[in-house]
Motif scaffolding. Sequence first.
Motif, PDB file in Angstrom:
ATOM      1  N   GLN A 120     -46.362  36.720 -86.913  1.00 24.57           N
ATOM      2  CA  GLN A 120     -47.510  37.377 -87.553  1.00 24.57           C
ATOM      3  C   GLN A 120     -48.853  36.931 -86.982  1.00 24.57           C
ATOM      4  OE1 GLN A 120     -46.439  36.572 -91.731  1.00 24.57           O
ATOM      5  NE2 GLN A 120     -46.495  38.767 -92.083  1.00 24.57           N
ATOM      6  N   HIS A 128     -42.870  46.068 -85.090  1.00 25.79           N
ATOM      7  CA  HIS A 128     -42.969  45.076 -86.167  1.00 25.79           C
ATOM      8  C   HIS A 128     -43.243  43.699 -85.566  1.00 25.79           C
ATOM      9  CE1 HIS A 128     -40.946  47.213 -89.698  1.00 25.79           C
ATOM     10  NE2 HIS A 128     -40.876  48.089 -88.727  1.00 25.79           N
ATOM     11  N   CYS A 129     -43.213  42.664 -86.423  1.00 26.93           N
ATOM     12  CA  CYS A 129     -43.112  41.285 -85.954  1.00 26.93           C
ATOM     13  C   CYS A 129     -42.393  40.495 -87.033  1.00 26.93           C
ATOM     14  CB  CYS A 129     -44.483  40.687 -85.650  1.00 26.93           C
ATOM     15  SG  CYS A 129     -45.469  40.346 -87.112  1.00 26.93           S
ATOM     16  N   GLU A 149     -47.847  42.946 -90.552  1.00 26.60           N
ATOM     17  CA  GLU A 149     -47.318  42.623 -89.226  1.00 26.60           C
ATOM     18  C   GLU A 149     -48.194  43.341 -88.207  1.00 26.60           C
ATOM     19  OE1 GLU A 149     -43.176  43.660 -89.368  1.00 26.60           O
ATOM     20  OE2 GLU A 149     -42.781  42.309 -91.047  1.00 26.60           O
TER      21      GLU A 149
END
Length: 370
Positions: free
Chosen positions: A244, A169-170, A43
Amino acid sequence: MQHKQHPLISPVPGTSRHVDSFHFGCRGNGKKVYIQASLHADELPGMLVAWQLKQMLKTLEQEGKLNGEVVLVPVANPIGQNQHLMDVHLGRYELETGQNFNRGYKDTFPEVKQQVAERLTKDVDANKQLIRESMLNALAKWQPQTELQSQQKVLQTLSCDSDVMLDLHCDFEAALHLYSTYYSWSGIEPLARCLGSKANMLADDTGGNPFDCSTDMVWQRLNAEFGDMIPQGCLGATVELRGQADVTDEYAEHDAKAIVAYLVWLGVVAGDADDMPETLAPSSDLAAVETLKTTQGGVLVLKVQPGDWVEAGQIFAQVIDPITDSIEEVRVTQAGYVYSRTIRRMATAGMLIGNVAGSEIIRSGYLLAP
Ligand SMILES: [Zn+2]
């Protein structure tokens, strides 16, 4: 800026990894903010944001505009950064154990509670200091057996005495969104506002002990145990920086600037906090998220985009079995905001294909993805 390296346990002879941390501002002067990126190693939008932040923080430090401390870890998971299999980066789970890199952090609450119970006073600032020292002690006593545990220990030790910790994050394909706790939300909401996040999911007990609640939930439980002499010691959030593939200069610059604006609001960076957007960021309960799943395998044809608003009964996706001609229609059961969807296009039976932030509580128990 100070650059520190924290060695991990070497898993086999001839290999060694370490976590790099970058320290800006003055320790013990003002608030401490901890920011890490790419704990799920595949990520990567957060890593680019962290790099841009690093450049911004260097300048702010040189200009004497830091009134606190910022600790930045742009590569939070060097183990996962090197997990590539047949041209695919696999960064969510450790290949050795199958463990999710964002689960199973050490719960310091029992030890901290025991250590501080007889030593708390009416001086909340002294209590705050005592609790932070106790958390650091509990982590110092932890003797990791594996490289992964040693990485968890480094990240928790770097962050547990901070006032705010952000985990960048993703999702797979997603609109920007946040996860936080009810405990932390009032102090995290301004960040969501700066980032323009339209879906912010809250839960105090998700299960799984992910990194972002490994500290704030200790404070919450201490407060529940001992009452008002326990101040709000740490705010935590997971910031999901879209999908992402959303690694672009433009997104990263937007997000890094938003985080700096939040640092201004916190008083860690000198500046005018009146420039904040005025409209409060919305929030909803994590248990009100509808997790959409298939019941059959087949080609997945998604009918909605991240960022869409959907109504109850609206079709989210079709799953087509090209052999039997069976077509499954996956529909949402309550209105809400589509904040993420899978990146895969071959669905397996029972697969999670998307998330919709709704308003009715429809889940209980363990609330996180695997
Ligand atoms: Zn993640």
